[in-house]
Design an enzyme around this catalytic site. Structure first.
Site, PDB file in Angstrom:
ATOM      1  N   ASP A  47      -1.238   1.426  -3.979  1.00 43.36           N
ATOM      2  CA  ASP A  47      -2.159   0.458  -4.592  1.00 43.36           C
ATOM      3  C   ASP A  47      -3.493   1.075  -4.992  1.00 43.36           C
ATOM      4  OD1 ASP A  47      -2.732   0.810  -1.861  1.00 43.36           O
ATOM      5  OD2 ASP A  47      -3.730  -1.130  -1.733  1.00 43.36           O
ATOM      6  N   LYS A  67     -11.434  -0.017  -0.215  1.00 42.10           N
ATOM      7  CA  LYS A  67     -11.526   1.417  -0.361  1.00 42.10           C
ATOM      8  C   LYS A  67     -11.005   1.780  -1.756  1.00 42.10           C
ATOM      9  CE  LYS A  67      -7.339   2.294   2.349  1.00 42.10           C
ATOM     10  NZ  LYS A  67      -6.984   1.333   3.393  1.00 42.10           N
ATOM     11  N   SER A  95       0.799  -1.230   0.000  1.00 40.61           N
ATOM     12  CA  SER A  95       0.000   0.000   0.000  1.00 40.61           C
ATOM     13  C   SER A  95       0.826   1.272   0.000  1.00 40.61           C
ATOM     14  CB  SER A  95      -0.960  -0.038   1.186  1.00 40.61           C
ATOM     15  OG  SER A  95      -1.878   1.005   1.086  1.00 40.61           O
ATOM     16  N   HIS A  96       0.715   2.057   1.062  1.00 38.42           N
ATOM     17  CA  HIS A  96       1.387   3.355   1.109  1.00 38.42           C
ATOM     18  C   HIS A  96       2.824   3.228   1.632  1.00 38.42           C
ATOM     19  CE1 HIS A  96      -0.417   2.356   4.882  1.00 38.42           C
ATOM     20  NE2 HIS A  96       0.464   3.110   5.487  1.00 38.42           N
ATOM     21  N   ASP A 126      -2.563   6.408  -3.296  1.00 37.97           N
ATOM     22  CA  ASP A 126      -1.378   5.744  -2.723  1.00 37.97           C
ATOM     23  C   ASP A 126      -0.859   4.631  -3.632  1.00 37.97           C
ATOM     24  OD1 ASP A 126      -3.477   3.991  -2.287  1.00 37.97           O
ATOM     25  OD2 ASP A 126      -2.605   3.203  -0.432  1.00 37.97           O
ATOM     26  N   ASP A 161      -5.907   2.639  -3.292  1.00 37.29           N
ATOM     27  CA  ASP A 161      -7.138   2.597  -2.495  1.00 37.29           C
ATOM     28  C   ASP A 161      -7.326   3.834  -1.614  1.00 37.29           C
ATOM     29  OD1 ASP A 161      -5.180   1.874  -0.703  1.00 37.29           O
ATOM     30  OD2 ASP A 161      -6.150   0.031  -0.017  1.00 37.29           O
ATOM     31  N   ARG A 162      -6.302   4.664  -1.488  1.00 36.56           N
ATOM     32  CA  ARG A 162      -6.453   5.873  -0.652  1.00 36.56           C
ATOM     33  C   ARG A 162      -6.690   7.103  -1.523  1.00 36.56           C
ATOM     34  NH1 ARG A 162      -2.739   5.768   4.634  1.00 36.56           N
ATOM     35  NH2 ARG A 162      -3.165   3.606   5.215  1.00 36.56           N
TER      36      ARG A 162
HETATM   37  C1  VG1 Z   1      -3.432   1.949   8.374  1.00 33.37           C
HETATM   38  C2  VG1 Z   1      -4.636   2.840   8.580  1.00 33.37           C
HETATM   39  C3  VG1 Z   1      -5.917   2.040   8.396  1.00 33.37           C
HETATM   40  C4  VG1 Z   1      -5.905   1.379   7.005  1.00 33.37           C
HETATM   41  C5  VG1 Z   1      -4.639   0.558   6.853  1.00 33.37           C
HETATM   42  C6  VG1 Z   1      -4.524  -0.030   5.465  1.00 33.37           C
HETATM   43  O1  VG1 Z   1      -3.424   0.931   9.349  1.00 33.37           O
HETATM   44  O2  VG1 Z   1      -4.615   3.431   9.858  1.00 33.37           O
HETATM   45  O3  VG1 Z   1      -7.028   2.887   8.555  1.00 33.37           O
HETATM   46  O4  VG1 Z   1      -7.036   0.561   6.846  1.00 33.37           O
HETATM   47  O5  VG1 Z   1      -3.494   1.360   7.084  1.00 33.37           O
HETATM   48  O6  VG1 Z   1      -4.531   0.960   4.472  1.00 33.37           O
HETATM   49  P1  VG1 Z   1      -2.528   1.011  10.696  1.00 33.37           P
HETATM   50  O7  VG1 Z   1      -2.794  -0.303  11.359  1.00 33.37           O
HETATM   51  O8  VG1 Z   1      -1.134   1.249  10.290  1.00 33.37           O
HETATM   52  O9  VG1 Z   1      -3.078   2.167  11.467  1.00 33.37           O
HETATM   53  V1  VG1 Z   1      -3.688   0.691   3.034  1.00 33.37           V
HETATM   54  O10 VG1 Z   1      -4.003   1.937   2.017  1.00 33.37           O
HETATM   55  O11 VG1 Z   1      -2.269   0.337   3.680  1.00 33.37           O
HETATM   56  O12 VG1 Z   1      -4.363  -0.795   2.436  1.00 33.37           O
HETATM   57 CO    CO Z   2      -3.420   1.445   0.047  1.00 34.08          CO
END
Ligand code: VG1
Ligand code: CO
Length: 548
Positions: free
Chosen positions: A284, A381, A118-119, A282, A286-287
């Site tokens: 992937d 998302k 992801s990010h 981001d 989804d953000r």
């Molecule tokens: C973070 C965010 C959470 C989100 C998750 C995955 O998790 O706070 O809201 O669902 O990333 O997003 P954490 O456990 O680090 O707080 V992504 O865009 O990484 O799939």
């Molecule tokens: Co993501």
């Protein structure tokens, strides 16, 4: 029965003990994933747990980060050895997370593998990740990911088919023995769905009348989707897309759409010639982060304002049965839902907790404070969806983003919101901090600090209304008397150390407080939060390492 025409090797090896998926899949450093047998074992543990029917179809795609295509080839070989007969994969190994969710459902796949961290940063020294989704397109539940973790700890080896690499460069159908492979255009199904949900004609007219959009793809997966939709279909000039080329190391950028990592876009929004809407996604896809001229739209506000505006968007005119937000997300959504007389569910952090609610038809819109928003159109998302929603809304309302927000706050009040993150390399101390806070909860209830009183203090425990499953210890929340709230939890997506997230919120109604800056309104609350959790004492931090 194992595929008869494929040569299959049984590899024996010792199990790995660290393959517990976090908030969204298993994330580790690339070097960890590249250890011999590491990925293979995790994938085998998934197949052992899911027990997919023989001959089943699998969808695979990723965000294009370093190691993406190698990992896809490995997964295809393990899938073949475990009896899968059909693989649908995005061209060049690419599928954004929301597009993968859609494709899994649309192609009737028994499961989907999404390769992304992801990010998190990419490249040889960055992070890699893998999550697996169910036939609904939604992320595996906590119960399933825990079962995979247990299976991974007891594994004695894996099976792998002896297959040549699949050509991912060209779309179309191929066969390798009994294994059918379909390489698809990663953006086709997704683009068609967006055209059904949004008023592309109205958006085109709005753009023709001189309005401008700027989209930062951060050298991640959304570049190709944004080009197809914003440029080819909606007619935005090609230079509306920044960092549009998908690169394995994201061009050294941190593909996290927030005001810090996308500071360049924020600077653009402050210029006199700012576009009407500026957005980023981001790694992937989804953000989403949404900006307007001199305006930052807080994600918690975004989902609340979307709910208040559904009538303006073709795909949502009939409204939604209910909405949901993750527990730490601002309660701005609750206020709009109450006004509409529909339920607002509060779930633990992580998109997987929305999936049952979406699937059961209880909700049609949901969001997280971490720049995540989506609807029932997929089970993840969806960054570009949120961007298109806002562009459509601007086109329908013909006013600025800031005007829409100001009007909303005058009606519902404003939830000032910030997240303060404290990183420490010492995970044990971070866990001790949370444990100490948890045991202090009974004593905190009813305590007075200056002119505010702690009305309630608890450790969030979730019971899923659809399947009755329970998830304990999902974050500590303190509700204060003056419309404020503090939430603490540890991040579940990092790959080293620990990050304590402190979520701060205050609901205000008077004009002066509405127009004040979030930092001004929330600084006293942030300091109180640090004092109550004894952050300095436990992890030695005097100030947050990041504030969003
Ligand atoms: C973070 C965010 C959470 C989100 C998750 C995955 O998790 O706070 O809201 O669902 O990333 O997003 P954490 O456990 O680090 O707080 V992504 O865009 O990484 O799939
Ligand atoms: Co993501």
């Amino acid at each position: 029965m194992i595929l008869s025409t494929l040569a299959i090797t049984e590899v024996n090896c010792a199990p790995f003990q660290d393959q517990r998926p976090g908030t969204a899949g298993l994330r580790k450093k690339v070097s960890v994933f590249r250890q011999p047998h590491y990925l293979e074992c995790f994938v085998q543990a998934i197949f052992d747990t899911l027990k997919l029917p023989q001959g089943a179809r699998l969808v695979i795609g990723g965000d294009g980060r370093y190691h993406n295509t190698e990992a896809i080839q490995t997964i295809i070989r393990i899938a073949a050895a475990n009896g899968l007969r059909e693989v649908v994969v995005g061209q060049h190994g690419l599928l954004s997370t929301p597009a993968a969710s859609l494709v899994i459902r649309k192609y009737g796949a028994a499961a989907g593998f999404i390769l992304t961290a992801s990010h998190n940063p990419g490249g040889p020294d960055g992070d890699f990740g893998l999550k697996f989704n169910s036939p609904t397109g939604g992320q595996a539940t906590e119960q399933v990911t825990e079962a995979v973790f247990r299976a991974s700890q007891q594994l004695t080896g894996y099976r792998i088919a002896d297959l040549p690499p699949v050509d991912l460069a060209r779309t179309g159908h191929t066969r390798l023995g009994e294994l059918a492979i379909q390489v698809i255009d990663p953006a086709a199904d997704y683009t068609a769905l967006m055209q059904q949900l949004f008023d592309f004609d109205a958006i085109r007219d709005w753009l023709k009348s001189g309005h401008r959009v700027r989209f930062d793809a951060m050298h991640a997966v959304t570049g190709l989707y944004a080009r197809r939709i914003l440029v080819d279909l909606l007619g935005c000039p090609p230079d509306s897309i920044l960092h549009g080329e998908s690169l394995p190391d994201f061009g050294g950028l941190h593909p996290d759409p927030n005001p810090i990592d996308a500071a360049g876009l924020v600077a653009e929004s402050m210029r006199a010639d700012s576009a009407d809407l500026l957005a980023a996604s981001d790694g992937d896809g989804d953000r989403n982060m949404i900006l307007g001229p001199e305006f930052f739209l807080s994600p918690g506000d975004s989902v609340a304002m979307m709910l208040a505006s559904l009538q303006q968007i073709p795909g949502y005119r009939s409204g939604v049965p209910g909405v949901a937000r993750s527990m730490p997300t601002s309660r701005a959504l609750d206020v709009v839902a109450a006004r509409l007389g529909i339920p607002c569910y509060e779930t633990p952090t992580g998109w997987r907790f929305f999936c049952n609610l979406l699937e059961a038809g209880l909700i049609g819109l949901c969001g997280e404070e971490s720049f995540g928003t989506s609807s029932a159109h997929v089970r993840e998302k969806d960054g570009l969806w949120a961007v298109l929603f806002w562009i459509n809304l601007l086109a329908a309302r013909r006013c600025s983003l800031k005007d829409i927000a100001s009007q909303h706050w005058r009606t519902y009040g404003r939830h000032h919101y910030q997240r303060w993150d404290y990183y420490t390399a010492d995970t044990a101390r971070a866990n001790e901090l949370v444990a100490a806070l948890r045991s202090a909860l009974p004593g905190l209830r009813g305590r007075q600090y200056g002119d505010v009183r702690i009305e309630s203090a608890d450790d969030f425990h979730y019971r899923d209304p659809v399947d009755g499953s329970e998830s304990a210890h999902q974050g500590i929340r303190l509700v204060l008397g003056n419309g404020s709230r503090i939430v603490y939890r540890l991040s579940g997506t990092g790959t080293t150390g620990a990050t304590l997230r402190v979520y701060l919120e205050r609901h205000v109604h008077d004009e002066a407080s509405i127009n004040s800056s979030g930092s001004e309104i929330l600084a006293p609350l942030g300091n109180l939060a640090a004092e109550l959790a004894r952050i300095h004492e436990f992890i030695g931090a005097n100030a947050p390492t990041g504030m969003i």
